[in-house]
Enzyme design. Structure first.
Site, PDB file in Angstrom:
ATOM      1  CB  SER A 153     -43.891 -27.855 -30.698  1.00 16.66           C
ATOM      2  OG  SER A 153     -45.268 -27.907 -30.439  1.00 16.66           O
TER       3      SER A 153
ATOM      4  CE  LYS B 287     -46.661 -31.211 -30.179  1.00 16.75           C
ATOM      5  NZ  LYS B 287     -47.134 -29.829 -30.377  1.00 16.75           N
TER       6      LYS B 287
ATOM      7  CB  SER C 288     -47.487 -26.443 -32.250  1.00 18.73           C
ATOM      8  OG  SER C 288     -46.709 -25.601 -31.455  1.00 18.73           O
TER       9      SER C 288
END
Lengths: 452, 442
Positions: free
Chosen positions: B114, B39, B138
């Site tokens: 996310s 990420k 997330s």
């Protein structure tokens, strides 16, 4: 008049508060920095546990209650030299609170709290439109000591600060250059509203800034004016304070607990830490235990803690008067030379024992006081006894002749001990740099006292 | 394994799915043993790291996040930084400053957020594992929307060093993969205490041959508000679990109701302080009138480069920690958090795991997301937030598909440090459940 101080003390750790960058002076700006003290995204603070120890020592010295658990908070404000725009400090549960510190061992000054925090970087203005920022200081550990507004005059504030610094320096072994490691915010109110003079460095400047404020505020009040609550800064060159910002409200820093650090359980650590006797407490004790006057006690301590130790040893081995005569006299006068000569061994009692032995011989009547004085001096300076004797007898004869020629000085000295300055002045002029000033003072004192 | 083909087609794949912010172009596999992605809020030396935000555009970190460094040490090759909601602020990965990742099952739908780009990479790329980060769900949310496995470990299991913080007391680095076995393979690699992160813990070693989940509690409160398709898939999964000899009971868990507001107060309070450092002075690019007073310049820069959702959370978080409101919001939320933790602890006295669907609906279409109010979007996380608030490990597994073939997921939560139960569960479930891969047509 009410005066309260917020005193920032730089703690003498080897590495910074939350990273392993060195705290020593750097050759160039922004060289003692890393991702953590630059606040780079993803970096995390790791607490230097030494900081907690120093905090506990200072809290103990100030008679504070030490919390069983302590933690850190984030204080948010925007300023270019704050690398994270967040300062890690203590808000709830600081390391110590509710203390008491006795000025001169008598006047109580309440200590609100003592907390630990990191220093921001340094801004340097260059020209009209640019500033340079040096983050070498970013993350240096500080303790902030906050007092209640218990100080009554600028002179008292200065005295308090001087004494506090001496104590702090001794308790946590601050390096010699104490002025640099202490900064002070001074709060003063003559009426209801108070003004804060930020970031004053040095004892003299604290007194100057406060005196300026005292006069300024008094003038306004006498003229029927109102004092604005505001933040001011001190201009060292002109000796005036200047308004920085008027504040109708306290700045809102939006404190939250620092989530990157945990809660520290310091009860055991606090119990295990014993602090040394502070110079202030020692001077109070010396007065009580030996009936020493305040001035002599302070003078001994200011010269050296080891000298004070020696005083106590001699007093125990002989008597207080003997100790006072010799330690405050010839030993004290030659102490700096003694320290230089055996700097590595001074900590060891064996070196000091030599002086003790000489004084004991005198006390036992084995040597005269002149011999004792010479022996001590020879021992302490490392010179051979004969040259000391020659020097000393030369010095004695110069002073002796001068006193015979000017007998009125002896009369003056009976009333005012400042009369000794005439003798010193004469010797210095006549002999130039042959004798050290401490020797001259010592010899003049001795001879004058013999004559009166 | 065809890592070389993954690498050679990376640019084309990304054009279709927008899953990477920065990635390997014309990559060589070298002597790496496996490929992984991370990420974009995990710092890495060889890629730009922006945390999905324009305010960090052009920022090249000088150090690797510990999780990335450990994956590299184990022989992994980092192929790219995956797209995400700006600083992790969102449920649909639609708040990114760098395009929106697209769901591999339907390009008109969200990957979830996310860690949307990570879930997308895990679903689309062959033999791929992706590092994700969860603050309020997330990892599980996008895992569920993209039909893959995702695990968020116990808070403190994986070092947060190098993680660009959202809510520091909640953030956890975890894994997403289409293969359940990858979770057991890579979680031990990234776990462990790290002297660079004081919140990483001395921890029990993961024992993958340990006991299995024997009984499961399902909070009744979790069933309210589920879409019909999710409800159906969840019920049939419960039957499957029972068939696997697992005891399933419905329980009351009132703490679920309070977790959401407490989470938003704590997460935004912390986030607003974390984002204070982005003022256009130290990282990424600079622009604007440098002769302005510093606070005017900071205001200009922050107004221009933070996205709307970041601004919303900064304002919310600043408000909740203001003098006068701090006790009412921030301090109270800390108490609620303790209440949630205690309720989980009570349940774990009797049950091995708490089970709920992961998300209350399947991945929505972008046009529907644009119609949602912020509060509606926040509410979508109500099943994933409680476990995050408690710092307990949780796992999302695919458990069904709706009429349009969109994946549905369910989430297991166990007690602190019991990831081994979750990993065993994931592997068992993989043997039972008929998982569909998204059609990858280039």
């Amino acid at each position: 008049m009410k005066i309260g101080l917020e005193i920032h003390v730089q703690l003498p750790t080897r590495s910074k508060m939350f990273c392993s960058c060195p705290t020593t002076d750097a050759d160039a700006p922004n060289t003692h920095v890393c991702p953590t003290c630059l606040g780079m995204p993803g970096s995390k603070p790791v607490l230097n546990k030494k900081v907690l120890e120093y905090g506990i020592k200072l809290a103990k010295m100030l008679g504070c209650t030490i919390a069983d658990t302590t933690w850190f908070s984030r204080k948010t404000y925007f300023y270019p030299d704050m690398s994270k725009s967040v300062q890690i400090t203590q808000y709830d549960n600081p390391i110590g609170y509710g203390g008491m510190y006795y000025l001169n061992g008598r006047t109580p000054i309440r200590i609100t709290r003592i907390h630990l925090e990191e220093d921001p970087g340094k801004t340097k203005r260059v020209g009209e439109l640019s500033s340079l920022i040096d983050y070498n200081r970013s993350g240096i550990p500080l303790a902030e000591i906050v007092t209640e507004p218990d100080l009554k005059t600028p002179a008292e504030a200065r005295e308090f600060l001087g004494q506090l610094i001496q104590d702090i320096r001794h308790i946590i072994d601050l390096p010699g250059d104490g002025e640099r490691s202490i900064r002070c915010d001074c709060n003063i109110s003559m009426g209801i509203e108070r003004c804060e003079v930020k970031n004053v460095t040095g004892l003299k400047n604290v007194e100057r800034a406060l005196t300026f404020e005292m006069v300024r505020q008094t003038k306004i009040l006498k003229a029927g004016g109102k004092i604005d609550r505001e933040t001011r800064r001190f201009d060292e060159e002109r000796g005036v304070t200047i308004s920085v910002r008027k504040k109708e409200f306290e700045a809102d820093y939006g404190y939250i607990d620092e989530p990157d650090l945990g809660i520290y359980h310091v009860k055991e650590l606090a119990n295990s830490i014993k602090i040394k006797e502070s110079p202030l407490n020692r001077s109070v004790r010396l007065s009580k235990e030996y009936g020493l006057d305040e001035k002599t006690a302070k003078q001994l301590i200011a010269t050296s803690m080891e000298l004070t130790d020696l005083f106590e040893e001699v007093a125990k081995a002989t008597d207080v008067q003997t100790a006072k005569t010799w330690i405050a006299g010839v030993v004290s006068a030659n102490w700096k030379a003694f320290e230089c000569r055996c700097s590595e061994h001074l900590e060891q009692d064996s070196t000091r024992n030599g002086i003790l032995e000489i004084i004991c011989k005198y006390k036992a009547g084995e040597i005269t006081d002149t011999e004792c004085s010479l022996e001590i001096k020879a021992y302490m300076t490392g010179k051979d006894p004969e040259s000391v004797q020659t020097e000393s007898s030369d010095l004695d004869s110069i002073i002796g002749e001068f006193l015979i020629a000017n007998p009125e000085i002896i009369e003056d000295y009976r009333k005012n001990d400042k009369a000794i300055n005439k003798v010193i002045g004469y010797v210095m002029k006549r002999a130039g740099g042959t004798y050290s000033s401490t020797d001259v003072v010592c010899a003049a004192k001795k001879l004058l006292q013999e004559k009166i | 394994m065809n890592m070389q083909s993954v690498l050679s087609s990376l640019e084309k794949t990304n054009l279709r799915y927008s899953m990477f912010n920065d990635f390997l172009k014309n990559g060589e596999q070298g002597n790496s043993k496996f490929l992984f992605s991370a990420k974009d809020n995990l710092t890495s030396k060889d890629f730009e790291t922006c945390s999905g935000s324009r305010i960090l555009e052009g920022y090249h970190p000088v150090f690797d996040a510990t999780a990335i460094a450990k994956m590299r040490e184990a022989g992994g090759k980092l192929i790219g930084k995956t797209n995400m909601d700006e600083f992790g602020f969102g449920t649909f990965s639609t708040n990114s400053g760098f395009g929106i990742p697209r769901n591999p099952f339907d390009l008109e739908r969200s990957c979830g957020g996310s860690s949307g780009g990570s879930a997308c990479a895990a679903a689309v790329l062959e033999d791929h594992v992706s590092l994700g980060v969860s603050t309020g769900g997330s990892i599980c949310c996008p895992a569920s929307f993209c039909g893959v496995y995702g695990i968020a470990p116990t808070y403190g299991r994986v070092s947060r060093y190098g993680l660009i913080d959202y809510g520091n007391s909640l953030d956890k680095v975890g894994l997403l993969s289409a293969k359940a076995s990858d979770l057991s393979k890579y979680l031990p690699i990234i776990s462990g205490i790290d002297e660079k992160d004081p919140t990483s813990c001395v921890q029990p070693k993961l024992d993958l041959k340990k006991e299995k989940i024997r009984n499961i509690a399902i909070p009744k409160e979790a069933i309210d508000g589920l879409s019909k398709d999710v409800m159906t898939a969840f019920q049939s999964s419960i039957d499957t679990l029972k068939g696997m000899d697992i005891d399933v009971k419905f329980i009351e868990m009132p703490a679920l109701k309070y977790a959401m507001p407490a989470y938003y107060v704590l997460a935004t309070s912390e986030a607003s302080t974390n984002l204070a450092r982005y003022v256009g002075m130290r990282y990424g690019h600079q622009d604007g009138d440098l002769s302005l007073k510093f606070d005017d310049y900071f205001t200009y820069f922050r107004s221009k480069y933070f996205g709307d959702e970041a601004k919303r959370r900064i304002l919310l978080g600043t408000y909740t920690r203001m003098a006068g409101f701090r006790d009412r919001y921030y301090a109270k939320a800390l108490n609620v958090r303790m209440y949630v933790i205690n309720q989980y602890k009570q349940i774990f006295n009797e049950y091995d795991a708490v089970l709920t669907p992961t998300m209350p609906f399947v991945s929505p279409k972008f046009e529907d997301i644009s119609k949602m109010t912020p509060v509606e979007a926040y509410k979508a996380d109500y099943l994933t937030v409680p476990a995050n608030l408690a710092g307990t490990p949780h796992l999302s597994v695919p458990c069904g598909y709706d009429g349009n073939g969109m994946p549905i997921g369910m989430q297991f939560v166990t007690d602190h440090w019991k990831e081994d139960l979750l990993l065993t569960m994931a592997n068992e479930w993989d043997h039972t459940f008929d998982m569909k891969r998204a059609e990858v047509s280039l």
